[in-house]
Design a protein around this motif. Structure first.
Motif, PDB file in Angstrom:
ATOM      1  N   ALA A 197      67.419  36.939  34.898  1.00 22.48           N
ATOM      2  CA  ALA A 197      67.371  38.293  34.333  1.00 22.48           C
ATOM      3  C   ALA A 197      67.505  38.252  32.814  1.00 22.48           C
ATOM      4  N   PHE A 198      68.429  37.436  32.318  1.00 20.94           N
ATOM      5  CA  PHE A 198      68.608  37.320  30.869  1.00 20.94           C
ATOM      6  C   PHE A 198      67.469  36.520  30.238  1.00 20.94           C
ATOM      7  N   ALA A 199      67.018  35.472  30.929  1.00 20.31           N
ATOM      8  CA  ALA A 199      65.952  34.627  30.377  1.00 20.31           C
ATOM      9  C   ALA A 199      64.659  35.424  30.208  1.00 20.31           C
ATOM     10  N   TYR A 200      64.330  36.258  31.198  1.00 17.72           N
ATOM     11  CA  TYR A 200      63.111  37.064  31.080  1.00 17.72           C
ATOM     12  C   TYR A 200      63.233  38.061  29.937  1.00 17.72           C
ATOM     13  N   LYS A 201      64.407  38.587  29.761  1.00 18.35           N
ATOM     14  CA  LYS A 201      64.630  39.562  28.685  1.00 18.35           C
ATOM     15  C   LYS A 201      64.300  38.958  27.324  1.00 18.35           C
ATOM     16  N   PHE A 202      64.621  37.680  27.144  1.00 21.73           N
ATOM     17  CA  PHE A 202      64.441  37.044  25.832  1.00 21.73           C
ATOM     18  C   PHE A 202      63.159  36.215  25.729  1.00 21.73           C
ATOM     19  N   ALA A 203      62.626  35.743  26.864  1.00 20.94           N
ATOM     20  CA  ALA A 203      61.488  34.831  26.790  1.00 20.94           C
ATOM     21  C   ALA A 203      60.283  35.273  27.606  1.00 20.94           C
ATOM     22  N   GLY A 204      60.381  36.388  28.317  1.00 22.05           N
ATOM     23  CA  GLY A 204      59.262  36.818  29.143  1.00 22.05           C
ATOM     24  C   GLY A 204      58.952  35.788  30.227  1.00 22.05           C
ATOM     25  N   PHE A 205      57.686  35.645  30.556  1.00 15.56           N
ATOM     26  CA  PHE A 205      57.301  34.714  31.615  1.00 15.56           C
ATOM     27  C   PHE A 205      57.470  33.256  31.208  1.00 15.56           C
ATOM     28  N   TYR A 206      57.660  33.008  29.906  1.00 17.37           N
ATOM     29  CA  TYR A 206      57.954  31.639  29.484  1.00 17.37           C
ATOM     30  C   TYR A 206      59.289  31.154  30.054  1.00 17.37           C
ATOM     31  N   ALA A 207      60.095  32.082  30.542  1.00 18.41           N
ATOM     32  CA  ALA A 207      61.348  31.699  31.201  1.00 18.41           C
ATOM     33  C   ALA A 207      61.087  30.834  32.436  1.00 18.41           C
ATOM     34  N   LEU A 208      59.871  30.884  32.975  1.00 19.07           N
ATOM     35  CA  LEU A 208      59.527  30.049  34.129  1.00 19.07           C
ATOM     36  C   LEU A 208      59.447  28.564  33.775  1.00 19.07           C
ATOM     37  N   LEU A 209      59.497  28.247  32.499  1.00 23.87           N
ATOM     38  CA  LEU A 209      59.510  26.832  32.107  1.00 23.87           C
ATOM     39  C   LEU A 209      60.740  26.121  32.661  1.00 23.87           C
ATOM     40  N   LEU A 210      61.843  26.844  32.841  1.00 23.85           N
ATOM     41  CA  LEU A 210      63.055  26.210  33.366  1.00 23.85           C
ATOM     42  C   LEU A 210      62.870  25.742  34.812  1.00 23.85           C
ATOM     43  N   PRO A 211      62.444  26.605  35.759  1.00 20.36           N
ATOM     44  CA  PRO A 211      62.222  26.081  37.117  1.00 20.36           C
ATOM     45  C   PRO A 211      61.106  25.040  37.168  1.00 20.36           C
ATOM     46  N   ILE A 212      60.135  25.136  36.284  1.00 26.56           N
ATOM     47  CA  ILE A 212      59.094  24.103  36.221  1.00 26.56           C
ATOM     48  C   ILE A 212      59.715  22.762  35.852  1.00 26.56           C
ATOM     49  N   CYS A 213      60.616  22.772  34.879  1.00 23.50           N
ATOM     50  CA  CYS A 213      61.309  21.540  34.492  1.00 23.50           C
ATOM     51  C   CYS A 213      62.186  21.015  35.629  1.00 23.50           C
ATOM     52  N   ILE A 214      62.796  21.917  36.377  1.00 24.71           N
ATOM     53  CA  ILE A 214      63.611  21.499  37.528  1.00 24.71           C
ATOM     54  C   ILE A 214      62.740  20.778  38.552  1.00 24.71           C
ATOM     55  N   LEU A 215      61.560  21.303  38.817  1.00 25.88           N
ATOM     56  CA  LEU A 215      60.654  20.651  39.761  1.00 25.88           C
ATOM     57  C   LEU A 215      60.215  19.281  39.245  1.00 25.88           C
ATOM     58  N   LEU A 216      59.972  19.180  37.958  1.00 21.81           N
ATOM     59  CA  LEU A 216      59.601  17.879  37.385  1.00 21.81           C
ATOM     60  C   LEU A 216      60.739  16.876  37.565  1.00 21.81           C
ATOM     61  N   TYR A 217      61.966  17.338  37.395  1.00 23.61           N
ATOM     62  CA  TYR A 217      63.122  16.462  37.601  1.00 23.61           C
ATOM     63  C   TYR A 217      63.235  16.029  39.061  1.00 23.61           C
ATOM     64  N   LEU A 218      63.033  16.966  39.988  1.00 25.15           N
ATOM     65  CA  LEU A 218      63.086  16.628  41.408  1.00 25.15           C
ATOM     66  C   LEU A 218      61.970  15.659  41.786  1.00 25.15           C
ATOM     67  N   MET A 219      60.815  15.822  41.164  1.00 24.47           N
ATOM     68  CA  MET A 219      59.717  14.885  41.394  1.00 24.47           C
ATOM     69  C   MET A 219      60.079  13.499  40.876  1.00 24.47           C
ATOM     70  N   TYR A 220      60.774  13.453  39.746  1.00 26.42           N
ATOM     71  CA  TYR A 220      61.221  12.167  39.188  1.00 26.42           C
ATOM     72  C   TYR A 220      62.193  11.476  40.151  1.00 26.42           C
ATOM     73  N   ILE A 221      63.123  12.249  40.701  1.00 21.29           N
ATOM     74  CA  ILE A 221      64.067  11.692  41.681  1.00 21.29           C
ATOM     75  C   ILE A 221      63.312  11.171  42.905  1.00 21.29           C
ATOM     76  N   GLU A 222      62.373  11.967  43.381  1.00 17.12           N
ATOM     77  CA  GLU A 222      61.645  11.585  44.595  1.00 17.12           C
ATOM     78  C   GLU A 222      60.743  10.384  44.341  1.00 17.12           C
ATOM     79  N   ARG A 223      60.252  10.267  43.116  1.00  8.67           N
ATOM     80  CA  ARG A 223      59.432   9.111  42.781  1.00  8.67           C
ATOM     81  C   ARG A 223      60.252   7.832  42.896  1.00  8.67           C
ATOM     82  N   GLY A 224      61.526   7.913  42.508  1.00 10.63           N
ATOM     83  CA  GLY A 224      62.408   6.761  42.664  1.00 10.63           C
ATOM     84  C   GLY A 224      62.595   6.380  44.127  1.00 10.63           C
ATOM     85  N   VAL A 225      62.695   7.388  44.994  1.00  8.46           N
ATOM     86  CA  VAL A 225      62.820   7.126  46.433  1.00  8.46           C
ATOM     87  C   VAL A 225      61.571   6.421  46.944  1.00  8.46           C
TER      88      VAL A 225
END
Length: 236
Positions: A197-225
């Motif tokens: 809610a706060f991120a959208y207020k200040f960054a609009g849809f660019y706030a979605l960069l955070l969950p995108i980065c989370i998915l990239l991190y999870l992909m990095y973990i899974e790549r190690g597996v």
């Protein structure tokens, strides 16, 4: 704690945060649309049919088949991947990543969001709902041992029941472990919801960069597996 247990806890908490974040961002940005909460959209559709205010009813109706499509596509994709012994979770993360990037792009193109949905805003809502359908299906199919990350009502119910048993001294070790297991994804979902809610207020849809980065991190973990499994197969 074993490496696998740490990885599972990290994944479950991260996915809980992601679900709360994306669902809330869609709600704040797109006229009260729940991208991950189908029940909520049914309630809002009923409310708007009884008290028409115009504008966003079509978007909420379209969100339901979009969510279903995300579930269906993910189910078929996982079935094919498992048939060929491929690491399905890795590809499920890729699917969610692509959809969230598309959500960001279409949402940004629709901005600024006015009082009535434009075609691009409706497309953004449909893509966001598809992304969360894929998220929910991947969790059910590939992470059944995890606490569900997009449906918090059942999680909170179980957490409260177990907490009451712990406080009244009627909980065994299994119940205590389950209580902790359910606690962190619920907390993460709540933090994600507030943060979005706060991120959208200040960054609009660019706030979605955070969950995108989370998915990239999870992909990095899974790549190690995947690499460890490949090395073990070669050694064997």
């Amino acid at each position: 704690m074993k490496r696998s247990e740490v990885r599972h806890k990290t994944q479950n908490i991260s996915l809980g945060f992601l679900a709360g974040y994306v669902d809330t961002l869609g709600f704040v940005a797109l006229f009260g649309l729940f991208t991950a909460h189908v029940t909520g959209n049914f309630v809002l559709i009923g409310s708007e049919l009884a008290n028409p205010q115009g504008g966003s009813l079509l978007l909420k109706i379209l969100a339901f088949p979009a969510f279903i499509f995300g579930v269906v596509f993910t189910r078929l994709m996982v079935a094919v991947l498992l048939k060929f012994n491929l690491h399905a979770l890795w590809y499920a993360y890729i699917l969610q990543l692509v959809l969230l990037i598309a959500f960001l792009v279409t949402g940004t193109m629709a901005s600024p969001i006015g009082s009535d949905p434009t075609l691009m805003a409706e497309i953004a809502g449909v893509i966001g709902s598809t992304a969360m359908g894929a998220h929910s299906a991947a969790g059910r199919l590939l992470l059944p041992h995890f606490v569900p990350t997009a449906m918090m009502t059942g999680n909170v119910t179980q957490l409260v029941i177990d907490s009451v048993d712990v406080l009244r001294g009627a909980a065994d070790e299994n119940i205590k472990r389950r209580c902790v297991k359910f606690l962190w994804p619920v907390v993460a979902f709540a933090i994600g919801a507030v943060g979005a809610a706060f991120a959208y207020k200040f960054a609009g849809f660019y706030a979605l960069l955070l969950p995108i980065c989370i998915l990239l991190y999870l992909m990095y973990i899974e790549r190690g597996v995947i690499k460890r499994a490949h090395r073990a197969a070669q050694a064997g």
